[in-house]
Write a protein that holds these residues in place. Sequence first.
Motif, PDB file in Angstrom:
ATOM      1  N   ALA A 339     -81.450 -12.555  -4.425  1.00  0.00           N
ATOM      2  CA  ALA A 339     -80.028 -12.401  -4.778  1.00  0.00           C
ATOM      3  C   ALA A 339     -79.776 -11.036  -5.401  1.00  0.00           C
ATOM      4  O   ALA A 339     -78.795 -10.356  -5.062  1.00  0.00           O
ATOM      5  CB  ALA A 339     -79.610 -13.522  -5.727  1.00  0.00           C
ATOM      6  N   TYR A 340     -80.669 -10.610  -6.301  1.00  0.00           N
ATOM      7  CA  TYR A 340     -80.535  -9.281  -6.912  1.00  0.00           C
ATOM      8  C   TYR A 340     -80.632  -8.182  -5.847  1.00  0.00           C
ATOM      9  O   TYR A 340     -79.951  -7.153  -5.945  1.00  0.00           O
ATOM     10  CB  TYR A 340     -81.610  -9.071  -7.976  1.00  0.00           C
ATOM     11  CG  TYR A 340     -81.199  -9.487  -9.368  1.00  0.00           C
ATOM     12  CD1 TYR A 340     -80.804 -10.799  -9.634  1.00  0.00           C
ATOM     13  CD2 TYR A 340     -81.202  -8.583 -10.424  1.00  0.00           C
ATOM     14  CE1 TYR A 340     -80.431 -11.182 -10.913  1.00  0.00           C
ATOM     15  CE2 TYR A 340     -80.828  -8.955 -11.705  1.00  0.00           C
ATOM     16  CZ  TYR A 340     -80.442 -10.260 -11.945  1.00  0.00           C
ATOM     17  OH  TYR A 340     -80.062 -10.634 -13.210  1.00  0.00           O
ATOM     18  N   MET A 341     -81.473  -8.393  -4.850  1.00  0.00           N
ATOM     19  CA  MET A 341     -81.588  -7.404  -3.775  1.00  0.00           C
ATOM     20  C   MET A 341     -80.263  -7.280  -3.029  1.00  0.00           C
ATOM     21  O   MET A 341     -79.789  -6.165  -2.771  1.00  0.00           O
ATOM     22  CB  MET A 341     -82.695  -7.811  -2.807  1.00  0.00           C
ATOM     23  CG  MET A 341     -82.884  -6.840  -1.648  1.00  0.00           C
ATOM     24  SD  MET A 341     -83.955  -7.485  -0.343  1.00  0.00           S
ATOM     25  CE  MET A 341     -82.873  -8.728   0.377  1.00  0.00           C
ATOM     26  N   LEU A 342     -79.646  -8.405  -2.684  1.00  0.00           N
ATOM     27  CA  LEU A 342     -78.367  -8.382  -1.970  1.00  0.00           C
ATOM     28  C   LEU A 342     -77.285  -7.732  -2.821  1.00  0.00           C
ATOM     29  O   LEU A 342     -76.497  -6.906  -2.329  1.00  0.00           O
ATOM     30  CB  LEU A 342     -77.963  -9.802  -1.572  1.00  0.00           C
ATOM     31  CG  LEU A 342     -78.847 -10.479  -0.528  1.00  0.00           C
ATOM     32  CD1 LEU A 342     -78.399 -11.919  -0.303  1.00  0.00           C
ATOM     33  CD2 LEU A 342     -78.816  -9.706   0.785  1.00  0.00           C
ATOM     34  N   PHE A 343     -77.225  -8.084  -4.105  1.00  0.00           N
ATOM     35  CA  PHE A 343     -76.244  -7.463  -4.992  1.00  0.00           C
ATOM     36  C   PHE A 343     -76.514  -5.971  -5.141  1.00  0.00           C
ATOM     37  O   PHE A 343     -75.582  -5.160  -5.214  1.00  0.00           O
ATOM     38  CB  PHE A 343     -76.275  -8.133  -6.370  1.00  0.00           C
ATOM     39  CG  PHE A 343     -75.664  -9.498  -6.390  1.00  0.00           C
ATOM     40  CD1 PHE A 343     -74.423  -9.733  -5.825  1.00  0.00           C
ATOM     41  CD2 PHE A 343     -76.321 -10.565  -6.998  1.00  0.00           C
ATOM     42  CE1 PHE A 343     -73.852 -11.000  -5.846  1.00  0.00           C
ATOM     43  CE2 PHE A 343     -75.759 -11.824  -7.030  1.00  0.00           C
ATOM     44  CZ  PHE A 343     -74.514 -12.052  -6.450  1.00  0.00           C
ATOM     45  N   GLY A 344     -77.790  -5.597  -5.196  1.00  0.00           N
ATOM     46  CA  GLY A 344     -78.139  -4.189  -5.324  1.00  0.00           C
ATOM     47  C   GLY A 344     -77.730  -3.392  -4.102  1.00  0.00           C
ATOM     48  O   GLY A 344     -77.202  -2.280  -4.218  1.00  0.00           O
ATOM     49  N   VAL A 345     -77.967  -3.959  -2.911  1.00  0.00           N
ATOM     50  CA  VAL A 345     -77.515  -3.297  -1.681  1.00  0.00           C
ATOM     51  C   VAL A 345     -75.992  -3.172  -1.695  1.00  0.00           C
ATOM     52  O   VAL A 345     -75.430  -2.142  -1.287  1.00  0.00           O
ATOM     53  CB  VAL A 345     -77.996  -4.081  -0.448  1.00  0.00           C
ATOM     54  CG1 VAL A 345     -77.356  -3.535   0.829  1.00  0.00           C
ATOM     55  CG2 VAL A 345     -79.517  -4.021  -0.336  1.00  0.00           C
ATOM     56  N   GLY A 346     -75.319  -4.218  -2.189  1.00  0.00           N
ATOM     57  CA  GLY A 346     -73.864  -4.158  -2.302  1.00  0.00           C
ATOM     58  C   GLY A 346     -73.404  -3.021  -3.189  1.00  0.00           C
ATOM     59  O   GLY A 346     -72.447  -2.307  -2.859  1.00  0.00           O
ATOM     60  N   LEU A 347     -74.096  -2.814  -4.314  1.00  0.00           N
ATOM     61  CA  LEU A 347     -73.737  -1.714  -5.207  1.00  0.00           C
ATOM     62  C   LEU A 347     -73.958  -0.367  -4.521  1.00  0.00           C
ATOM     63  O   LEU A 347     -73.144   0.555  -4.679  1.00  0.00           O
ATOM     64  CB  LEU A 347     -74.558  -1.793  -6.491  1.00  0.00           C
ATOM     65  CG  LEU A 347     -74.310  -0.675  -7.523  1.00  0.00           C
ATOM     66  CD1 LEU A 347     -72.844  -0.650  -7.935  1.00  0.00           C
ATOM     67  CD2 LEU A 347     -75.213  -0.859  -8.738  1.00  0.00           C
ATOM     68  N   CYS A 348     -75.045  -0.241  -3.764  1.00  0.00           N
ATOM     69  CA  CYS A 348     -75.293   1.006  -3.032  1.00  0.00           C
ATOM     70  C   CYS A 348     -74.137   1.295  -2.064  1.00  0.00           C
ATOM     71  O   CYS A 348     -73.673   2.438  -1.959  1.00  0.00           O
ATOM     72  CB  CYS A 348     -76.603   0.911  -2.252  1.00  0.00           C
ATOM     73  SG  CYS A 348     -78.084   0.794  -3.286  1.00  0.00           S
ATOM     74  N   VAL A 349     -73.657   0.258  -1.370  1.00  0.00           N
ATOM     75  CA  VAL A 349     -72.547   0.431  -0.430  1.00  0.00           C
ATOM     76  C   VAL A 349     -71.274   0.804  -1.172  1.00  0.00           C
ATOM     77  O   VAL A 349     -70.501   1.667  -0.726  1.00  0.00           O
ATOM     78  CB  VAL A 349     -72.342  -0.859   0.397  1.00  0.00           C
ATOM     79  CG1 VAL A 349     -71.088  -0.748   1.269  1.00  0.00           C
ATOM     80  CG2 VAL A 349     -73.564  -1.143   1.264  1.00  0.00           C
ATOM     81  N   ILE A 350     -71.039   0.175  -2.321  1.00  0.00           N
ATOM     82  CA  ILE A 350     -69.838   0.471  -3.115  1.00  0.00           C
ATOM     83  C   ILE A 350     -69.826   1.937  -3.550  1.00  0.00           C
ATOM     84  O   ILE A 350     -68.819   2.634  -3.416  1.00  0.00           O
ATOM     85  CB  ILE A 350     -69.774  -0.460  -4.339  1.00  0.00           C
ATOM     86  CG1 ILE A 350     -69.488  -1.899  -3.905  1.00  0.00           C
ATOM     87  CG2 ILE A 350     -68.693   0.006  -5.316  1.00  0.00           C
ATOM     88  CD1 ILE A 350     -69.678  -2.918  -5.009  1.00  0.00           C
ATOM     89  N   VAL A 351     -70.949   2.404  -4.079  1.00  0.00           N
ATOM     90  CA  VAL A 351     -71.030   3.791  -4.542  1.00  0.00           C
ATOM     91  C   VAL A 351     -70.876   4.753  -3.363  1.00  0.00           C
ATOM     92  O   VAL A 351     -70.133   5.746  -3.437  1.00  0.00           O
ATOM     93  CB  VAL A 351     -72.361   4.054  -5.274  1.00  0.00           C
ATOM     94  CG1 VAL A 351     -72.482   5.522  -5.661  1.00  0.00           C
ATOM     95  CG2 VAL A 351     -72.467   3.174  -6.521  1.00  0.00           C
ATOM     96  N   ALA A 352     -71.579   4.465  -2.264  1.00  0.00           N
ATOM     97  CA  ALA A 352     -71.527   5.350  -1.105  1.00  0.00           C
ATOM     98  C   ALA A 352     -70.121   5.415  -0.514  1.00  0.00           C
ATOM     99  O   ALA A 352     -69.634   6.491  -0.153  1.00  0.00           O
ATOM    100  CB  ALA A 352     -72.518   4.874  -0.049  1.00  0.00           C
ATOM    101  N   SER A 353     -69.453   4.273  -0.413  1.00  0.00           N
ATOM    102  CA  SER A 353     -68.130   4.234   0.207  1.00  0.00           C
ATOM    103  C   SER A 353     -67.054   4.833  -0.686  1.00  0.00           C
ATOM    104  O   SER A 353     -66.027   5.308  -0.194  1.00  0.00           O
ATOM    105  CB  SER A 353     -67.755   2.791   0.567  1.00  0.00           C
ATOM    106  OG  SER A 353     -67.747   1.963  -0.586  1.00  0.00           O
ATOM    107  N   GLY A 354     -67.266   4.838  -2.004  1.00  0.00           N
ATOM    108  CA  GLY A 354     -66.262   5.370  -2.916  1.00  0.00           C
ATOM    109  C   GLY A 354     -65.947   6.831  -2.645  1.00  0.00           C
ATOM    110  O   GLY A 354     -64.782   7.210  -2.464  1.00  0.00           O
ATOM    111  N   LEU A 355     -66.986   7.662  -2.592  1.00  0.00           N
ATOM    112  CA  LEU A 355     -66.748   9.077  -2.316  1.00  0.00           C
ATOM    113  C   LEU A 355     -66.424   9.321  -0.852  1.00  0.00           C
ATOM    114  O   LEU A 355     -65.727  10.293  -0.514  1.00  0.00           O
ATOM    115  CB  LEU A 355     -67.960   9.908  -2.742  1.00  0.00           C
ATOM    116  CG  LEU A 355     -67.933  10.372  -4.203  1.00  0.00           C
ATOM    117  CD1 LEU A 355     -69.227  11.034  -4.589  1.00  0.00           C
ATOM    118  CD2 LEU A 355     -66.774  11.320  -4.459  1.00  0.00           C
ATOM    119  N   LYS A 356     -66.880   8.443   0.034  1.00  0.00           N
ATOM    120  CA  LYS A 356     -66.509   8.586   1.443  1.00  0.00           C
ATOM    121  C   LYS A 356     -64.994   8.449   1.602  1.00  0.00           C
ATOM    122  O   LYS A 356     -64.366   9.180   2.374  1.00  0.00           O
ATOM    123  CB  LYS A 356     -67.235   7.544   2.287  1.00  0.00           C
ATOM    124  CG  LYS A 356     -66.929   7.652   3.773  1.00  0.00           C
ATOM    125  CD  LYS A 356     -67.661   6.599   4.583  1.00  0.00           C
ATOM    126  CE  LYS A 356     -67.314   6.734   6.067  1.00  0.00           C
ATOM    127  NZ  LYS A 356     -67.988   5.681   6.883  1.00  0.00           N
TER     128      LYS A 356
END
Length: 495
Positions: A339-356
Amino acid sequence: MQDSGKPKKSALRIMRSLEAHSLIAIIFGGLIYILAVTGTLSVFNHELQRWEQPYAPEMQNISPEAAERAAYNVFQSEEVPTTHLYISFPRPDLPRTVITTDTQAFFADQNGAIVAEEAFPWTQFLLDLHYYLHLPQTLGLTVVGALGIMLIALSISGVLAHPRIFRDAFTFRRGAGRLTTVDLHNRLSVWTLPFHFSNALTGSILGVASVLAFVIATAGFDGDTEAVFSPIFGSEPAANEAPSDIAKIAKPIEHIEETFPDVDPTFFIMHDPGTLGQNSQIVGEHGDRLIFGDYYTYNAAGEYQGNIGISDGTIGQQIIGSVYNVHFGNWGGLPVKLAYMLFGVGLCVIVASGLKIYFTKRREKGNPVPRLEGAWSAIIWGTPTALALTLFVALLDVVPNWGLVAVFWLSLVAMMIYGSRIGQSAAKQCLITVSCVLLLGIITTYVVRHQEAVMSFAGLPITISLATLIVVLLLLKRTGGQTPVKTDPEFAPAE
């Protein structure tokens, strides 16, 4: 007469200032992204340790007598007296016994014989990157804590900036260019907000605790930071360096197993072994609690002196004792880690998409910054590439441990420079290809180096995960083209 096609000096100054501002945002956003990636991987640090040394002896438990025998053997091998002697007991995700001193660490087999030296350079490199960003310890903790606070601020401001955030919680516009990215960013942010907020909060606490303790100690405890932490974690007795026979080890372990059957010993710690001031502590894990454990104290004769109180003391002690496990997912076993892995991947996507989203909006308004956009793409796709490169180098064993730090940061900076020259789409395609090649090289090198151990419980899970990651990256590579941008009144530029 001034050339109308040539921008004014003031306009150039403003443009350069905006680019400098964007570069700062990229740097801080990039550091948060690196912490998100390494934090996701760090959840599986025990599995990674096993993978790096698949031949180490594994067991479900070790007898008190065997643990004592192994610890005494390592202690007697010390050329310079050690101030601490540790025993790490077998756990479900790390079923190994390790004896550690200030200078060395060895695996012990189930009979208490010393088998091999413990060494997991890449996993340690990963943990140091997540804990300190490879900066000096206090400075690194401060920077990481500050980035955690920044992430909390971003989470709160993101919620406040979207009044329809809960009404649109299930809105997702496919194939809508930037709007698809906006929906992905907002939906993931909403769905995973409790996790990211608590994770950023606990990370900030862990990061700034040492700095706050130093400030408090300077202000009211004559600079003694141990006095600041002692109400929570207890304090060591006064040192007495006069030589003595080493303290009992088997007796305290037997006592905690018999007296506290619901407590699972994870660590044995002997302070100042072989001196008159020596004493021992056992860190006992409580399976139904979020706390990392409690400290059970014993004197040199192995007589029980009481516990610190993290399990049954003040509310403050119990809350602080839970911070580490909540942050790293060290509770609930494999389901919680996944579950932490899935949430962590989600955070990576959130950060990456923010500046995109930010860069795409600038393009729509006729003010693109292609170099910065390429550099950001290089951070997003180059961070996994740099991590794969360091893992490949670690497996080849061609550089010292500190060399992994240089390989990571130098390669990441080089990829940012390269990405700024070729653009974000080309950078993504190139770096995904390089990552896949490196991952294939890692698997091949591991198979050649460890052979039959690849199929063991220590070697197989991570190896399969790396192979799966290659497939995932190749699928992502297929989505590398520029998506046509569609507009929406909500995001249209102001007239």
